[in-house]
Design a protein around this motif. Structure first.
Motif, PDB file in Angstrom:
ATOM      1  N   VAL A  97       8.479 -48.157  -8.398  1.00 16.50           N
ATOM      2  CA  VAL A  97       8.071 -49.165  -9.384  1.00 16.50           C
ATOM      3  C   VAL A  97       8.244 -48.639 -10.808  1.00 16.50           C
ATOM      4  O   VAL A  97       8.790 -49.317 -11.678  1.00 16.50           O
ATOM      5  CB  VAL A  97       6.610 -49.620  -9.140  1.00 16.50           C
ATOM      6  N   GLU A  98       7.819 -47.390 -11.044  1.00 12.96           N
ATOM      7  CA  GLU A  98       7.947 -46.848 -12.399  1.00 12.96           C
ATOM      8  C   GLU A  98       9.413 -46.638 -12.784  1.00 12.96           C
ATOM      9  O   GLU A  98       9.789 -46.794 -13.939  1.00 12.96           O
ATOM     10  CB  GLU A  98       7.168 -45.530 -12.536  1.00 12.96           C
ATOM     11  N   HIS A  99      10.250 -46.260 -11.823  1.00 18.05           N
ATOM     12  CA  HIS A  99      11.660 -46.084 -12.159  1.00 18.05           C
ATOM     13  C   HIS A  99      12.332 -47.429 -12.431  1.00 18.05           C
ATOM     14  O   HIS A  99      13.290 -47.515 -13.178  1.00 18.05           O
ATOM     15  CB  HIS A  99      12.387 -45.349 -11.033  1.00 18.05           C
ATOM     16  N   TRP A 100      11.792 -48.456 -11.791  1.00 17.63           N
ATOM     17  CA  TRP A 100      12.334 -49.788 -11.979  1.00 17.63           C
ATOM     18  C   TRP A 100      11.890 -50.344 -13.333  1.00 17.63           C
ATOM     19  O   TRP A 100      12.672 -50.965 -14.063  1.00 17.63           O
ATOM     20  CB  TRP A 100      11.846 -50.663 -10.822  1.00 17.63           C
ATOM     21  N   ALA A 101      10.619 -50.093 -13.685  1.00 17.46           N
ATOM     22  CA  ALA A 101      10.058 -50.704 -14.895  1.00 17.46           C
ATOM     23  C   ALA A 101      10.429 -49.935 -16.157  1.00 17.46           C
ATOM     24  O   ALA A 101      10.463 -50.509 -17.240  1.00 17.46           O
ATOM     25  CB  ALA A 101       8.535 -50.794 -14.774  1.00 17.46           C
ATOM     26  N   MET A 102      10.709 -48.640 -16.033  1.00 15.04           N
ATOM     27  CA  MET A 102      11.039 -47.792 -17.179  1.00 15.04           C
ATOM     28  C   MET A 102      10.043 -47.968 -18.334  1.00 15.04           C
ATOM     29  O   MET A 102      10.405 -48.364 -19.442  1.00 15.04           O
ATOM     30  CB  MET A 102      12.456 -48.066 -17.667  1.00 15.04           C
ATOM     31  N   VAL A 103       8.777 -47.686 -18.071  1.00 16.35           N
ATOM     32  CA  VAL A 103       7.755 -47.830 -19.108  1.00 16.35           C
ATOM     33  C   VAL A 103       7.254 -46.473 -19.562  1.00 16.35           C
ATOM     34  O   VAL A 103       6.134 -46.334 -20.038  1.00 16.35           O
ATOM     35  CB  VAL A 103       6.564 -48.674 -18.611  1.00 16.35           C
ATOM     36  N   GLN A 104       8.115 -45.459 -19.433  1.00 18.41           N
ATOM     37  CA  GLN A 104       7.684 -44.087 -19.737  1.00 18.41           C
ATOM     38  C   GLN A 104       7.490 -43.866 -21.236  1.00 18.41           C
ATOM     39  O   GLN A 104       8.052 -44.580 -22.059  1.00 18.41           O
ATOM     40  CB  GLN A 104       8.729 -43.113 -19.208  1.00 18.41           C
ATOM     41  N   GLY A 105       6.733 -42.833 -21.551  1.00 22.04           N
ATOM     42  CA  GLY A 105       6.626 -42.355 -22.931  1.00 22.04           C
ATOM     43  C   GLY A 105       5.899 -43.309 -23.852  1.00 22.04           C
ATOM     44  O   GLY A 105       4.779 -43.723 -23.579  1.00 22.04           O
ATOM     45  N   PHE A 106       6.547 -43.675 -24.939  1.00 21.81           N
ATOM     46  CA  PHE A 106       5.883 -44.426 -26.008  1.00 21.81           C
ATOM     47  C   PHE A 106       6.649 -45.702 -26.329  1.00 21.81           C
ATOM     48  O   PHE A 106       7.838 -45.805 -26.083  1.00 21.81           O
ATOM     49  CB  PHE A 106       5.780 -43.548 -27.259  1.00 21.81           C
ATOM     50  N   GLY A 107       5.939 -46.661 -26.915  1.00 17.86           N
ATOM     51  CA  GLY A 107       6.571 -47.912 -27.294  1.00 17.86           C
ATOM     52  C   GLY A 107       6.776 -47.994 -28.796  1.00 17.86           C
ATOM     53  O   GLY A 107       6.358 -47.092 -29.531  1.00 17.86           O
ATOM     54  N   GLU A 108       7.402 -49.080 -29.219  1.00 11.05           N
ATOM     55  CA  GLU A 108       7.625 -49.275 -30.663  1.00 11.05           C
ATOM     56  C   GLU A 108       6.304 -49.250 -31.426  1.00 11.05           C
ATOM     57  O   GLU A 108       6.237 -48.793 -32.563  1.00 11.05           O
ATOM     58  CB  GLU A 108       8.244 -50.653 -30.916  1.00 11.05           C
ATOM     59  N   GLU A 109       5.247 -49.774 -30.772  1.00 10.36           N
ATOM     60  CA  GLU A 109       3.947 -49.870 -31.436  1.00 10.36           C
ATOM     61  C   GLU A 109       3.341 -48.501 -31.698  1.00 10.36           C
ATOM     62  O   GLU A 109       2.393 -48.366 -32.469  1.00 10.36           O
ATOM     63  CB  GLU A 109       2.987 -50.719 -30.589  1.00 10.36           C
ATOM     64  N   ASP A 110       3.864 -47.457 -31.033  1.00  7.67           N
ATOM     65  CA  ASP A 110       3.323 -46.102 -31.218  1.00  7.67           C
ATOM     66  C   ASP A 110       3.977 -45.375 -32.384  1.00  7.67           C
ATOM     67  O   ASP A 110       3.563 -44.273 -32.727  1.00  7.67           O
ATOM     68  CB  ASP A 110       3.549 -45.270 -29.943  1.00  7.67           C
ATOM     69  N   THR A 111       5.034 -45.971 -32.969  1.00  6.95           N
ATOM     70  CA  THR A 111       5.848 -45.248 -33.951  1.00  6.95           C
ATOM     71  C   THR A 111       5.003 -44.565 -35.025  1.00  6.95           C
ATOM     72  O   THR A 111       5.214 -43.400 -35.348  1.00  6.95           O
ATOM     73  CB  THR A 111       6.824 -46.222 -34.636  1.00  6.95           C
ATOM     74  N   GLU A 112       4.004 -45.311 -35.538  1.00  3.36           N
ATOM     75  CA  GLU A 112       3.199 -44.759 -36.632  1.00  3.36           C
ATOM     76  C   GLU A 112       2.452 -43.500 -36.202  1.00  3.36           C
ATOM     77  O   GLU A 112       2.396 -42.512 -36.930  1.00  3.36           O
ATOM     78  CB  GLU A 112       2.216 -45.823 -37.103  1.00  3.36           C
ATOM     79  N   LEU A 114       3.317 -41.427 -34.048  1.00  2.32           N
ATOM     80  CA  LEU A 114       4.213 -40.322 -33.688  1.00  2.32           C
ATOM     81  C   LEU A 114       4.866 -39.686 -34.906  1.00  2.32           C
ATOM     82  O   LEU A 114       5.648 -38.748 -34.771  1.00  2.32           O
ATOM     83  CB  LEU A 114       5.315 -40.831 -32.745  1.00  2.32           C
ATOM     84  N   GLU A 115       4.543 -40.201 -36.077  1.00  6.29           N
ATOM     85  CA  GLU A 115       5.181 -39.694 -37.285  1.00  6.29           C
ATOM     86  C   GLU A 115       5.003 -38.185 -37.409  1.00  6.29           C
ATOM     87  O   GLU A 115       3.910 -37.656 -37.244  1.00  6.29           O
ATOM     88  CB  GLU A 115       4.575 -40.376 -38.506  1.00  6.29           C
ATOM     89  N   GLY A 116       6.091 -37.482 -37.686  1.00  8.77           N
ATOM     90  CA  GLY A 116       6.015 -36.042 -37.869  1.00  8.77           C
ATOM     91  C   GLY A 116       5.945 -35.257 -36.576  1.00  8.77           C
ATOM     92  O   GLY A 116       5.759 -34.053 -36.591  1.00  8.77           O
ATOM     93  N   MET A 117       6.073 -35.934 -35.444  1.00  7.06           N
ATOM     94  CA  MET A 117       6.030 -35.214 -34.170  1.00  7.06           C
ATOM     95  C   MET A 117       7.419 -35.135 -33.581  1.00  7.06           C
ATOM     96  O   MET A 117       8.248 -36.026 -33.775  1.00  7.06           O
ATOM     97  CB  MET A 117       5.148 -35.972 -33.181  1.00  7.06           C
ATOM     98  N   SER A 118       7.677 -34.066 -32.847  1.00  4.23           N
ATOM     99  CA  SER A 118       8.936 -33.973 -32.120  1.00  4.23           C
ATOM    100  C   SER A 118       8.736 -34.597 -30.741  1.00  4.23           C
ATOM    101  O   SER A 118       7.820 -34.209 -30.005  1.00  4.23           O
ATOM    102  CB  SER A 118       9.336 -32.510 -31.968  1.00  4.23           C
ATOM    103  N   ILE A 119       9.555 -35.602 -30.418  1.00 10.39           N
ATOM    104  CA  ILE A 119       9.395 -36.209 -29.097  1.00 10.39           C
ATOM    105  C   ILE A 119      10.417 -35.675 -28.094  1.00 10.39           C
ATOM    106  O   ILE A 119      10.408 -36.047 -26.935  1.00 10.39           O
ATOM    107  CB  ILE A 119       9.463 -37.751 -29.150  1.00 10.39           C
ATOM    108  N   LEU A 120      11.299 -34.793 -28.554  1.00  9.38           N
ATOM    109  CA  LEU A 120      12.291 -34.232 -27.625  1.00  9.38           C
ATOM    110  C   LEU A 120      11.712 -32.976 -26.993  1.00  9.38           C
ATOM    111  O   LEU A 120      12.071 -31.857 -27.328  1.00  9.38           O
ATOM    112  CB  LEU A 120      13.589 -33.901 -28.371  1.00  9.38           C
ATOM    113  N   ILE A 121      10.779 -33.158 -26.053  1.00  7.92           N
ATOM    114  CA  ILE A 121      10.072 -31.989 -25.545  1.00  7.92           C
ATOM    115  C   ILE A 121      10.653 -31.497 -24.229  1.00  7.92           C
ATOM    116  O   ILE A 121      10.163 -30.544 -23.646  1.00  7.92           O
ATOM    117  CB  ILE A 121       8.566 -32.273 -25.388  1.00  7.92           C
TER     118      ILE A 121
END
Lengths: 258, 371
Positions: A97-112, A114-121
């Motif tokens: 289900v999760e591979h089908w839905a692809m809801v991993q990580g963060f959404g557009e609404e999280d952008t603020e 995440l400012e100043g953070m590295s998301i390529l972990i």
């Protein structure tokens, strides 16, 4: 004193006042569960495979919640076996289900945020989503399994001659009585915590179609629906486990009576 | 025997009906693009480039891969056109997606200078997953719980509707009076849910009373602790998705989050005590109270854990990100899990307080008072 310490102390005092020794044990189970949850974050941060961490943490948290929540061995063992089966089934459902839905990580609404953070972990967030979804259902599975198996243990005590089939049906009817309130516990637990996000959606005029395809909303709703599935299948599975374990238990108690 | 057969037959028909409805619904969401205003494309071919190694300031190693995705537009005025779109994804997939053949995506299409079409991918179409899961839940409910299961689902749907109405109301007041709106709505939620689950009975009134008093008491006690400790360690700025004043919003979230669990527990206690009363009509108020406490003792731990796991699982992803960004464990906890912990603790206080309140209510209502 910080607010968390203050509230924690109030909760501890209340739990011991109302629940006595059991209250103290329940309080300890919450602390331990927190410890293992945080430990899971650390383990995944050290690049251990998320699925292995999920299974390990899942089993430990179920054991803590169930064995520290009750004293009666018949109730707790049955609930624990049943919840392990449910956990396995749910993991098999959640991964596709999760591979089908692809809801991993963060959404557009999280952008603020995440400012100043590295998301390529370098850790696959898709696998982490499986972990979080499994963890979020654990409490509900443990609670439902304990409610059913405690009810059935009482039926067995009053009617030791019940057949496996009768027990199974008693289990289902106990399940019918708890399902309404359990669903509402889950609904409010999940959606109450996301009040701010829903206000965001409505306030910024999101269309219905963009809400039902929104990454964060879908991820949250998947958690709710998977928890529903978990609670529903816990009912027959716990009843079956109890029906199978019954013979052994009845022999045990009759030998004690002799 | 005959009776039983008929019931099973009926369940089976019902189940088949739902199963078929589900298949039709799945077919519909796979082909519902005509109902969307946004252009939707189906991925028909994907070509991945070479992964490029990347390293951030915290020595996290990741790989970025670019892919050329060919999509066939399936609705709108560019229907049946094929467009090549470039996309980038990373190993961690935090904000990006890796597309595969068969995926459906939302597009934004531009017509270039020479009439050539170009597009960018706006998002992934996820409604199919939701329809599948809702269908799975309904099927399982009907198969295992029958009528009561349908009622449970109905109460959740009704609550969802009220939930959205209340948000509309909150926005109409521009975020003023948040506590009053969601406080009174919590009461409406409780009334509606208990009416559906228990019907308009004396038992329902006792449960409602216990739920309300338990919740209000826990909020009052928590606010007292807030003022004693000067809300030290409460970082409202770490709250997500805030578009209004954060503090009342946080309290409203906590109130709603704990409501279901407090109702759950009050229901268990009150219905057990009503059953004890029918078994033994002469039972005294005091022994009813003690039985209620016994029921509560064994369910409070698991119930607090239910909410705790829900609140904490939501903070898992961002905690992981904080740790991988070189933050200390303490700071990671404070900024991600602090508010969730406070929420769990307040809910826990409500759950524990509901035990004596529900037991006392039922005891006073049912018990024989001494002359």
């Amino acid at each position: 004193m910080s607010t968390i310490t203050g509230l924690g102390l109030v909760l501890l005092v209340l739990m011991v006042l109302v629940g006595g020794k059991q209250g103290w044990k329940s309080f300890l189970s919450i602390i331990l569960n927190f410890g293992f949850l945080f430990f899971a974050v650390i383990l995944i941060a050290f690049h251990l495979p998320p699925l292995a961490v999920t299974i390990f943490t899942g089993v430990v948290i179920l054991a803590i919640t169930i064995f520290m929540g009750e004293d009666d061995l018949l109730t707790t063992q049955t609930a624990f076996y049943a919840s392990l089966i449910v956990l396995a089934v749910l993991i098999l459902l959640i991964i596709p289900v999760e591979h089908w839905a692809m809801v991993q990580g963060f959404g557009e609404e999280d952008t603020e945020d995440l400012e100043g953070m590295s998301i390529l972990i370098g850790i696959n967030f898709l696998k982490v989503t499986v972990t979080t979804t499994v963890l979020s259902t654990l409490g509900a599975i443990a609670e439902a399994a304990m409610a059913i198996s405690a009810g059935l243990a009482e039926v067995l005590q009053n009617h030791p001659q019940s057949t496996g089939k009768q027990l199974f049906h008693s289990g289902l009817s106990i399940g019918e009585n708890i399902i309404g309130t359990t669903f509402n516990t889950l609904f409010f637990g999940f959606f109450g915590g996301f009040l701010a996000l829903f206000i965001w959606f409505v306030g910024l005029g999101y269309s219905f179609s963009s809400i039902i395809n929104n990454k964060i909303f879908v991820s949250e709703l998947i958690m709710v629906l998977v928890s529903f599935v978990g609670v529903i299948i816990t009912v027959p599975i716990t009843s079956l486990v109890m029906a199978r374990r019954k013979d052994k238990v009845v022999v045990d108690s009759s030998s004690k009576n002799d | 025997m005959r009776m039983k057969k008929i019931i099973n037959w009926r369940t089976l028909t019902m189940f088949l009906l739902v199963a078929v409805t589900g298949l039709i619904a799945m077919y519909f969401v796979n082909h519902n693009q005509a109902f969307y205003r946004e252009p939707i494309g189906q991925v028909v071919a994907v070509k991945n480039g070479k992964p490029q190694k990347q390293k951030d300031t915290f020595d996290n190693v990741d790989h970025t891969t670019s892919q050329v995705v060919t999509v066939r537009v399936v609705n709108g005025k560019y229907k049946e056109q094929h467009i090549k779109v470039t996309n980038e994804f990373t190993d961690s997939h935090a904000m990006d997606q890796r597309y595969r053949v068969g995926d459906q995506v939302f597009l934004s299409i531009q017509r270039g200078g020479h009439g050539a079409l170009s597009a960018t991918i706006q998002g992934y179409k996820r409604d199919r997953v939701l329809v599948f899961l809702v269908w799975l839940v309904v099927c399982l409910l009907l198969l295992i719980m029958k009528f009561k299961g349908a009622l449970a689902f109905l109460s959740v749907l009704l609550n969802a509707v009220i939930f959205f109405i209340s948000i509309q109301l909150d926005l109409n007041f521009q975020g003023n009076h948040v506590m009053w709106i969601f406080g009174s709505l919590a009461f409406v939620f409780a009334v509606v849910t208990l009416l559906i689950v228990q019907g308009p009975t004396k038992q329902m009134m006792a449960t409602l009373g216990a739920t309300t008093i338990g919740t209000v008491l826990s909020m009052v006690i928590s606010l007292l602790v807030f003022s004693w400790t000067h809300e030290r360690g409460m970082y409202y700025e770490s709250m997500q998705y805030v578009t209004q004043v954060a503090r009342p919003l946080f309290l409203a979230e906590t109130l709603l989050g704990s409501l279901g669990a407090v109702m759950d527990e009050s229901t268990d206690i009150v219905s057990t005590l009503f059953e004890l009363k029918t078994l033994n009509p002469d039972i005294s108020a005091k022994s009813l109270f003690l039985s209620g406490r016994r029921v509560g003792q064994s369910i409070m731990g698991p119930l607090i854990n239910v909410l705790f796991m829900i609140f904490m699982a939501d903070t898992f992803t961002s905690s992981l990100l904080y740790i991988k960004n070189g933050n200390s464990w303490g700071y990671t906890f404070a900024m991600n899990m602090g508010l969730g912990t406070v929420q769990s603790l307040i809910s826990g206080i409500g759950i524990v307080l509901a035990i004596p309140v529900a037991s006392a209510f039922a005891g006073l209502l049912l018990g024989k008072r001494r002359a």
